[in-house]
Design a protein around this motif. Structure first.
Motif, PDB file in Angstrom:
ATOM      1  N   HIS A 207       1.352  14.768   5.206  1.00  0.00           N
ATOM      2  CA  HIS A 207       0.174  14.134   4.666  1.00  0.00           C
ATOM      3  C   HIS A 207       0.344  12.875   3.966  1.00  0.00           C
ATOM      4  O   HIS A 207      -0.302  11.840   3.940  1.00  0.00           O
ATOM      5  N   LEU A 208       1.520  13.039   3.008  1.00  0.00           N
ATOM      6  CA  LEU A 208       2.138  11.711   2.495  1.00  0.00           C
ATOM      7  C   LEU A 208       2.384  10.624   3.313  1.00  0.00           C
ATOM      8  O   LEU A 208       2.179   9.454   3.229  1.00  0.00           O
ATOM      9  N   GLY A 209       3.228  11.092   4.186  1.00  0.00           N
ATOM     10  CA  GLY A 209       3.602   9.820   5.254  1.00  0.00           C
ATOM     11  C   GLY A 209       2.397   9.321   6.032  1.00  0.00           C
ATOM     12  O   GLY A 209       2.280   7.894   6.212  1.00  0.00           O
ATOM     13  N   PHE A 210       1.149   9.914   6.044  1.00  0.00           N
ATOM     14  CA  PHE A 210       0.164   9.443   6.716  1.00  0.00           C
ATOM     15  C   PHE A 210      -0.731   8.460   5.902  1.00  0.00           C
ATOM     16  O   PHE A 210      -1.303   7.415   6.161  1.00  0.00           O
ATOM     17  N   GLU A 211      -0.718   8.870   4.558  1.00  0.00           N
ATOM     18  CA  GLU A 211      -1.489   8.175   3.617  1.00  0.00           C
ATOM     19  C   GLU A 211      -0.819   6.867   2.810  1.00  0.00           C
ATOM     20  O   GLU A 211      -1.165   5.698   2.879  1.00  0.00           O
ATOM     21  N   LEU A 212       0.661   7.093   2.716  1.00  0.00           N
ATOM     22  CA  LEU A 212       1.342   5.922   2.184  1.00  0.00           C
ATOM     23  C   LEU A 212       2.567   5.459   2.904  1.00  0.00           C
ATOM     24  O   LEU A 212       3.196   4.432   2.444  1.00  0.00           O
ATOM     25  N   ALA A 213       2.974   6.194   3.884  1.00  0.00           N
ATOM     26  CA  ALA A 213       3.996   5.854   4.829  1.00  0.00           C
ATOM     27  C   ALA A 213       5.482   5.626   4.091  1.00  0.00           C
ATOM     28  O   ALA A 213       5.953   4.520   4.379  1.00  0.00           O
ATOM     29  N   PRO A 214       5.905   6.321   3.431  1.00  0.00           N
ATOM     30  CA  PRO A 214       7.116   6.162   2.755  1.00  0.00           C
ATOM     31  C   PRO A 214       8.257   6.237   3.618  1.00  0.00           C
ATOM     32  O   PRO A 214       8.181   6.994   4.626  1.00  0.00           O
ATOM     33  N   ARG A 256       9.521   2.029  -9.828  1.00  0.00           N
ATOM     34  CA  ARG A 256       8.480   2.955  -9.269  1.00  0.00           C
ATOM     35  C   ARG A 256       7.261   2.213  -9.481  1.00  0.00           C
ATOM     36  O   ARG A 256       7.079   1.637 -10.511  1.00  0.00           O
ATOM     37  N   ARG A 257       6.323   2.279  -8.313  1.00  0.00           N
ATOM     38  CA  ARG A 257       5.087   1.789  -8.547  1.00  0.00           C
ATOM     39  C   ARG A 257       3.929   2.654  -8.033  1.00  0.00           C
ATOM     40  O   ARG A 257       4.075   3.514  -7.303  1.00  0.00           O
ATOM     41  N   PRO A 258       2.675   2.672  -8.958  1.00  0.00           N
ATOM     42  CA  PRO A 258       1.917   3.608  -8.815  1.00  0.00           C
ATOM     43  C   PRO A 258       0.978   3.485  -7.625  1.00  0.00           C
ATOM     44  O   PRO A 258       0.693   2.302  -7.077  1.00  0.00           O
ATOM     45  N   ARG A 259       1.054   4.495  -6.619  1.00  0.00           N
ATOM     46  CA  ARG A 259      -0.020   4.479  -5.739  1.00  0.00           C
ATOM     47  C   ARG A 259      -1.204   5.876  -5.648  1.00  0.00           C
ATOM     48  O   ARG A 259      -0.495   6.792  -5.990  1.00  0.00           O
ATOM     49  N   LYS A 260      -2.269   5.224  -5.298  1.00  0.00           N
ATOM     50  CA  LYS A 260      -3.315   6.330  -5.539  1.00  0.00           C
ATOM     51  C   LYS A 260      -3.200   7.335  -4.408  1.00  0.00           C
ATOM     52  O   LYS A 260      -3.034   6.678  -3.430  1.00  0.00           O
ATOM     53  N   ILE A 261      -3.588   8.371  -4.470  1.00  0.00           N
ATOM     54  CA  ILE A 261      -3.651   9.452  -3.170  1.00  0.00           C
ATOM     55  C   ILE A 261      -4.791  10.213  -3.333  1.00  0.00           C
ATOM     56  O   ILE A 261      -5.518  10.101  -4.241  1.00  0.00           O
ATOM     57  N   THR A 262      -5.030  10.485  -2.216  1.00  0.00           N
ATOM     58  CA  THR A 262      -6.579  11.383  -2.072  1.00  0.00           C
ATOM     59  C   THR A 262      -6.647  12.660  -2.996  1.00  0.00           C
ATOM     60  O   THR A 262      -5.456  13.058  -3.255  1.00  0.00           O
ATOM     61  N   THR A 263      -7.764  13.034  -3.334  1.00  0.00           N
ATOM     62  CA  THR A 263      -7.943  14.348  -3.993  1.00  0.00           C
ATOM     63  C   THR A 263      -7.313  15.511  -3.295  1.00  0.00           C
ATOM     64  O   THR A 263      -6.608  16.337  -3.792  1.00  0.00           O
TER      65      THR A 263
END
Length: 505
Positions: A207-214, A256-263
């Motif tokens: 899920h995190l890979g789909f949203e932010l692609a780290p 470290r940089r802030p990234r918003k993620i979905t609820t």
């Protein structure tokens, strides 16, 4: 760190003073996390350091260097370990290993003709050549005898068979197809048992890979403290992940940089953190851990993420986290996101990769054109909304033929206009024709030439708009893309007309 044993002239057998390594017993290295060793012991025959949960080494006993070149190499590696990231240090270690296998490893009196032969060997690997070049420059900067500027210029002028690291972005689309994205979202959204802890953890990774692609190293470096949320007065929760940057030059610890993620993802991580602390206590720092509470290595994360993609029915060779990164980068570019913003979101040092995604947008358009052109529904829409019927060139009087200029290129023989011969059309010829009912395309017209010219011109618009930072809401670009789709639909109609009876009447 180092010194020469004697500053006097050396004997003929040794034309310069012997070099001695006097490095510190422990060299401080750059670390990403608090739970990995922070020093390299230079007193050991094998130097070991860590990154991403993996050990990296250089075994000095295995290198066939002369004693003096060995001392110089150790001094260089001590410098590298302190200055560069651990993986870059491993690249330099590998280049020294490659150098130790050559005929110049047992002496510093390097014959120029022999050096040229060795450079031919080293340039087969870009990393080996870059490592040797940096090693030689480092020695010159420190005035180490046996290293001279003329030789360095020879090394510097040697070019490797370098492949552009972003070539695959320019040349092909390596993201997800629409049906693959749908399967991926179904995999992310499926219900999981609270007892399936491993599955839950890698569902979060996917899920995190789909949203932010780290990158895998960013997954590895994430700590529990990097996750935070705030609750508003009306009890709405907002989730943030402080993502460690993986490739920022010159930093001792990753920024470290802030990234918003979905609820939805935030709630998953909240439950995951509570489970980790219940299982392993509050001393556990890592966000993604093994069943023993140890931070997952980049290899373990890569294998788990690959398994999730395979379960979602997505199988692309040699692509795991990078597949999701390409998909996010290309998706942002297709929506008109400026290159600098794509670079910021993906954590790149420059906009080179982002420009590759932006440049690839016409390729995406071509994929859509091909799919749409073969769709019966789309063909009916094109027939009813865009051009008139397909005609033969021989059946058209020359006065009705359409000619124009696209991308500074004169183009004719594409079709005929149904307006009266001496009527002046208020629209730009060729550009407007493919979305006009008065346009009757020639079955053998030069429509491919029109499409190629439009694509070149659209790419120039992209380049100029990206430089001006005005790629969002770029109307000329949007109009070109619409026209390119219409030209592609016309090409398909003409192909069908030439292959069988036409239903354009």
């Amino acid at each position: 760190m180092t010194k020469s044993a004697d500053q006097e002239d050396a004997s003929p057998s040794s034309s310069f003073p012997m070099y001695v390594f006097e490095g510190p017993a422990l060299v401080a290295i750059r670390t990403r996390t608090n739970d990995q060793p922070k020093y390299v012991d230079t007193r050991l025959p094998v130097w070991t350091w860590y990154d991403g949960g993996l050990a990296m080494t250089i075994d000095w006993a295995a290198l066939q260097f002369s004693s003096e070149l060995m001392a110089i190499s150790k001094s260089f590696m001590a410098y590298v370990l302190e200055k560069y990231a651990p993986r870059t240090a491993q690249m330099f270690a590998n280049s020294l290993q490659a150098l130790s296998k050559t005929k110049i490893a047992n002496s510093l009196l390097w014959d120029k003709s022999l050096l040229l032969i060795i450079l031919e060997e080293l340039k087969k690997s870009r990393h080996d050549l870059v490592g040797f070049r940096r090693f030689y420059r480092w020695a010159i900067d420190r005035g180490i005898q046996g290293f001279d500027l003329d030789t360095y210029l020879i090394i510097k002028d040697t070019k490797s068979a370098r492949v552009d690291p972003y070539a695959r972005i320019f040349l092909s689309q390596s993201g997800l197809e629409l049906d693959e994205e749908i399967r991926l979202l179904r995999r992310i959204g499926r219900e999981l048992s609270s007892n399936a802890w491993d599955e839950l953890q890698f569902n979060i990774v996917l899920h995190l890979g789909f949203e932010l692609a780290p990158r895998a190293i960013q997954f590895h470096s994430l700590d529990i403290t990097d996750f935070e949320f705030v609750e508003s007065a009306d009890h709405e929760k907002y989730y943030t992940l402080w993502l460690p940057m993986a490739k920022k030059v010159g930093q001792r610890r990753p920024e470290r940089r802030p990234r918003k993620i979905t609820t939805r993802l935030g709630e998953k991580i909240s439950r995951h953190v509570a489970e980790i602390q219940q299982r392993f206590g509050h001393d556990c720092e890592a966000l993604f851990v093994s069943r023993r509470g140890k931070r997952l290595s980049v290899n373990e994360i890569g294998l788990g993420l690959k398994r999730e993609l395979l379960e979602a029915g997505i199988e692309k060779p040699n692509q795991v986290s990078m597949l999701l990164r390409h998909h996010l980068g290309q998706g942002l570019a297709d929506q008109g996101t400026p290159a600098d913003m794509i670079a910021e979101l993906l954590g790149h040092n420059s906009t080179v990769a982002a420009r590759a995604y932006v440049t690839a947008t016409p390729n995406i358009a071509r994929i859509k054109e091909k799919a749409l052109g073969k769709s019966p529904s789309y063909q009916r829409i094109m027939r009813s909304l865009l051009t008139g019927k397909v005609v033969q060139r021989r059946d058209t009087v020359p006065e009705r033929a359409i000619r124009g200029v696209i991308d500074t290129q004169y183009i004719g023989d594409i079709g005929a206009c149904a307006l009266p011969v001496h009527t002046h059309c208020p629209y730009n010829p060729v550009y407007a024709c493919y979305t006009c009912k008065k346009f009757h395309p020639f079955v053998d017209g030069r429509h491919e030439q029109v499409k190629e010219a439009l694509q070149r011109e659209a790419q120039r618009f992209i380049d100029m708009a990206e430089q001006a930072g005005d790629l969002i809401q770029n109307r000329p670009l949007a109009q070109h893309q619409t026209t390119i789709l219409a030209v592609s639909a016309t090409i398909e109609r003409c192909r069908q007309h030439s292959e069988g009876p036409s239903d354009d009447v």
